[in-house]
Design a protein around this motif. Structure first.
Motif, PDB file in Angstrom:
ATOM      1  N   HIS A   1     -52.516 -75.822 101.287  1.00  0.00           N
ATOM      2  CA  HIS A   1     -53.906 -76.199 101.019  1.00  0.00           C
ATOM      3  C   HIS A   1     -54.869 -75.130 101.543  1.00  0.00           C
ATOM      4  O   HIS A   1     -55.834 -74.757 100.854  1.00  0.00           O
ATOM      5  N   ILE A   2     -54.610 -74.641 102.737  1.00  0.00           N
ATOM      6  CA  ILE A   2     -55.473 -73.600 103.316  1.00  0.00           C
ATOM      7  C   ILE A   2     -55.429 -72.333 102.478  1.00  0.00           C
ATOM      8  O   ILE A   2     -56.467 -71.723 102.176  1.00  0.00           O
ATOM      9  N   LEU A   3     -54.223 -71.931 102.090  1.00  0.00           N
ATOM     10  CA  LEU A   3     -54.075 -70.723 101.273  1.00  0.00           C
ATOM     11  C   LEU A   3     -54.807 -70.879  99.947  1.00  0.00           C
ATOM     12  O   LEU A   3     -55.478 -69.947  99.480  1.00  0.00           O
ATOM     13  N   TRP A   4     -54.666 -72.058  99.345  1.00  0.00           N
ATOM     14  CA  TRP A   4     -55.307 -72.273  98.049  1.00  0.00           C
ATOM     15  C   TRP A   4     -56.833 -72.216  98.163  1.00  0.00           C
ATOM     16  O   TRP A   4     -57.507 -71.668  97.285  1.00  0.00           O
ATOM     17  N   GLU A   5     -57.359 -72.772  99.232  1.00  0.00           N
ATOM     18  CA  GLU A   5     -58.800 -72.705  99.451  1.00  0.00           C
ATOM     19  C   GLU A   5     -59.266 -71.265  99.602  1.00  0.00           C
ATOM     20  O   GLU A   5     -60.331 -70.879  99.096  1.00  0.00           O
ATOM     21  N   GLN A   6     -58.485 -70.458 100.279  1.00  0.00           N
ATOM     22  CA  GLN A   6     -58.829 -69.047 100.436  1.00  0.00           C
ATOM     23  C   GLN A   6     -58.799 -68.320  99.093  1.00  0.00           C
ATOM     24  O   GLN A   6     -59.629 -67.446  98.820  1.00  0.00           O
ATOM     25  N   ILE A   7     -57.837 -68.683  98.267  1.00  0.00           N
ATOM     26  CA  ILE A   7     -57.707 -68.055  96.944  1.00  0.00           C
ATOM     27  C   ILE A   7     -58.885 -68.432  96.056  1.00  0.00           C
ATOM     28  O   ILE A   7     -59.487 -67.575  95.396  1.00  0.00           O
ATOM     29  N   VAL A   8     -59.231 -69.710  96.042  1.00  0.00           N
ATOM     30  CA  VAL A   8     -60.293 -70.200  95.164  1.00  0.00           C
ATOM     31  C   VAL A   8     -61.666 -69.748  95.635  1.00  0.00           C
ATOM     32  O   VAL A   8     -62.492 -69.265  94.850  1.00  0.00           O
ATOM     33  N   GLN A   9     -61.924 -69.875  96.926  1.00  0.00           N
ATOM     34  CA  GLN A   9     -63.263 -69.618  97.445  1.00  0.00           C
ATOM     35  C   GLN A   9     -63.519 -68.150  97.770  1.00  0.00           C
ATOM     36  O   GLN A   9     -64.649 -67.664  97.635  1.00  0.00           O
ATOM     37  N   GLU A  10     -62.477 -67.434  98.203  1.00  0.00           N
ATOM     38  CA  GLU A  10     -62.672 -66.058  98.654  1.00  0.00           C
ATOM     39  C   GLU A  10     -61.948 -65.027  97.794  1.00  0.00           C
ATOM     40  O   GLU A  10     -62.029 -63.830  98.059  1.00  0.00           O
ATOM     41  N   ASP A  11     -61.233 -65.506  96.784  1.00  0.00           N
ATOM     42  CA  ASP A  11     -60.438 -64.610  95.936  1.00  0.00           C
ATOM     43  C   ASP A  11     -59.517 -63.745  96.796  1.00  0.00           C
ATOM     44  O   ASP A  11     -59.380 -62.539  96.583  1.00  0.00           O
ATOM     45  N   ASP A  12     -58.864 -64.403  97.752  1.00  0.00           N
ATOM     46  CA  ASP A  12     -58.044 -63.714  98.759  1.00  0.00           C
ATOM     47  C   ASP A  12     -56.683 -63.335  98.174  1.00  0.00           C
ATOM     48  O   ASP A  12     -55.828 -64.196  97.947  1.00  0.00           O
ATOM     49  N   LYS A  13     -56.466 -62.043  97.956  1.00  0.00           N
ATOM     50  CA  LYS A  13     -55.211 -61.564  97.363  1.00  0.00           C
ATOM     51  C   LYS A  13     -54.035 -61.724  98.331  1.00  0.00           C
ATOM     52  O   LYS A  13     -52.912 -61.995  97.918  1.00  0.00           O
ATOM     53  N   GLU A  14     -54.277 -61.554  99.616  1.00  0.00           N
ATOM     54  CA  GLU A  14     -53.207 -61.716 100.596  1.00  0.00           C
ATOM     55  C   GLU A  14     -52.746 -63.173 100.663  1.00  0.00           C
ATOM     56  O   GLU A  14     -51.560 -63.456 100.811  1.00  0.00           O
ATOM     57  N   ALA A  15     -53.680 -64.083 100.550  1.00  0.00           N
ATOM     58  CA  ALA A  15     -53.330 -65.504 100.536  1.00  0.00           C
ATOM     59  C   ALA A  15     -52.502 -65.832  99.304  1.00  0.00           C
ATOM     60  O   ALA A  15     -51.535 -66.606  99.367  1.00  0.00           O
ATOM     61  N   PHE A  16     -52.851 -65.221  98.182  1.00  0.00           N
ATOM     62  CA  PHE A  16     -52.094 -65.466  96.954  1.00  0.00           C
ATOM     63  C   PHE A  16     -50.678 -64.910  97.084  1.00  0.00           C
ATOM     64  O   PHE A  16     -49.714 -65.534  96.629  1.00  0.00           O
ATOM     65  N   ALA A  17     -50.553 -63.747  97.706  1.00  0.00           N
ATOM     66  CA  ALA A  17     -49.225 -63.157  97.921  1.00  0.00           C
ATOM     67  C   ALA A  17     -48.380 -64.049  98.824  1.00  0.00           C
ATOM     68  O   ALA A  17     -47.174 -64.235  98.587  1.00  0.00           O
ATOM     69  N   GLU A  18     -48.997 -64.633  99.848  1.00  0.00           N
ATOM     70  CA  GLU A  18     -48.259 -65.531 100.744  1.00  0.00           C
ATOM     71  C   GLU A  18     -47.837 -66.800 100.005  1.00  0.00           C
ATOM     72  O   GLU A  18     -46.713 -67.288 100.183  1.00  0.00           O
ATOM     73  N   LEU A  19     -48.717 -67.308  99.165  1.00  0.00           N
ATOM     74  CA  LEU A  19     -48.387 -68.486  98.369  1.00  0.00           C
ATOM     75  C   LEU A  19     -47.211 -68.185  97.441  1.00  0.00           C
ATOM     76  O   LEU A  19     -46.289 -69.000  97.309  1.00  0.00           O
ATOM     77  N   TYR A  20     -47.235 -67.024  96.843  1.00  0.00           N
ATOM     78  CA  TYR A  20     -46.142 -66.577  95.966  1.00  0.00           C
ATOM     79  C   TYR A  20     -44.824 -66.575  96.735  1.00  0.00           C
ATOM     80  O   TYR A  20     -43.809 -67.087  96.255  1.00  0.00           O
ATOM     81  N   ASN A  21     -44.836 -66.015  97.923  1.00  0.00           N
ATOM     82  CA  ASN A  21     -43.617 -65.922  98.733  1.00  0.00           C
ATOM     83  C   ASN A  21     -43.097 -67.296  99.159  1.00  0.00           C
ATOM     84  O   ASN A  21     -41.889 -67.476  99.349  1.00  0.00           O
ATOM     85  N   LEU A  22     -43.990 -68.254  99.311  1.00  0.00           N
ATOM     86  CA  LEU A  22     -43.573 -69.599  99.701  1.00  0.00           C
ATOM     87  C   LEU A  22     -42.760 -70.292  98.601  1.00  0.00           C
ATOM     88  O   LEU A  22     -41.874 -71.099  98.884  1.00  0.00           O
ATOM     89  N   PHE A  23     -43.045 -69.959  97.337  1.00  0.00           N
ATOM     90  CA  PHE A  23     -42.440 -70.672  96.217  1.00  0.00           C
ATOM     91  C   PHE A  23     -41.407 -69.872  95.443  1.00  0.00           C
ATOM     92  O   PHE A  23     -40.636 -70.450  94.666  1.00  0.00           O
ATOM     93  N   ILE A  24     -41.368 -68.565  95.612  1.00  0.00           N
ATOM     94  CA  ILE A  24     -40.568 -67.714  94.729  1.00  0.00           C
ATOM     95  C   ILE A  24     -39.080 -68.066  94.752  1.00  0.00           C
ATOM     96  O   ILE A  24     -38.413 -68.086  93.707  1.00  0.00           O
ATOM     97  N   ASP A  25     -38.520 -68.346  95.913  1.00  0.00           N
ATOM     98  CA  ASP A  25     -37.078 -68.622  95.990  1.00  0.00           C
ATOM     99  C   ASP A  25     -36.706 -69.886  95.231  1.00  0.00           C
ATOM    100  O   ASP A  25     -35.732 -69.910  94.465  1.00  0.00           O
TER     101      ASP A  25
END
Length: 206
Positions: free
Chosen positions: A10-34
């Motif tokens: 939830h925190i990462l998603w808020e950062q992505i939506v509100q701040e367009d945070d690319k690092e947060a998106f990369a972390e979110l990707y890593n959480l789900f990729i496997d």
């Protein structure tokens, strides 16, 4: 997924939506990729297709990041999106064969187990026997088993994803367990696999 894990998403998603945070998106990707790669590999044996499809799913997710309803269950959203992308890609290739893709075509590859959960409980002969039983189950049943025990989705989530009732999901799980139980003499092994196994290695009950 633990509550802390959900909070982090939830925190990462808020950062992505509100701040367009690319690092947060990369972390979110890593959480789900496997999880996504393992699931996609069950739907298609083409490694390149699976990887390309996952990339497409995440690119689409980023493009749609302003749509709040995506965050209701992001993990389920990604799993469903990946299946749709793979069906579309597979359908493109199957057009040459002049036939449509349906659920019978999907999830029909070799089913593999994480052996570390069972190798101390039974011989390799028993492991192979269980593999053969699971591999011989109907495609839809195998997919439900994978979603339930490997990806730890709830019955309601599987119901929503596959468009069948919760009761139907429960029946399919029961039938799969019954098929294995009737074919092996290791009830403790069966219990270990079906009731304790999830992707995090933590206890999981139906």
């Amino acid at each position: 997924m633990s509550l802390s894990g959900m909070e982090r998403i939830h925190i990462l998603w808020e950062q992505i939506v509100q701040e367009d945070d690319k690092e947060a998106f990369a972390e979110l990707y890593n959480l789900f990729i496997d999880d996504l790669y393992r699931y996609g590999s069950k739907l298609s044996p083409d490694e390149g297709m699976v990887k390309d499809s996952i990339q497409e799913v995440f690119l689409d997710l980023y493009d749609k990041r302003k749509k709040s309803n995506i965050t209701r269950n992001l993990r389920l959203y990604l799993i469903v999106a990946l299946k749709r992308v793979l069906i579309r890609k597979l359908q493109k290739y199957r057009r040459l064969e002049k036939r449509q893709i349906n659920d019978v075509d999907m999830f029909d590859v070799q089913y593999s187990f994480e052996e570390q959960y069972m190798e101390e409980e039974a011989s390799n002969m028993v492991l192979e026997k269980v593999r053969r039983i699971i591999t011989g189950l109907p495609a839809k049943q195998k997919e439900i088993i994978y979603l339930r025990f490997n990806l730890s989705l709830e019955y309601a989530e599987i119901s929503s994803m596959l468009g069948i009732s919760v009761e139907s999901v429960r029946k399919q799980v029961y039938r799969a367990i019954k098929s294995v139980r009737e074919s092996i003499d290791y009830p403790d092994l069966l219990l270990l696999f079906f009731l304790s196994y999830n992707t995090n290695g933590s206890p999981h009950t139906a």
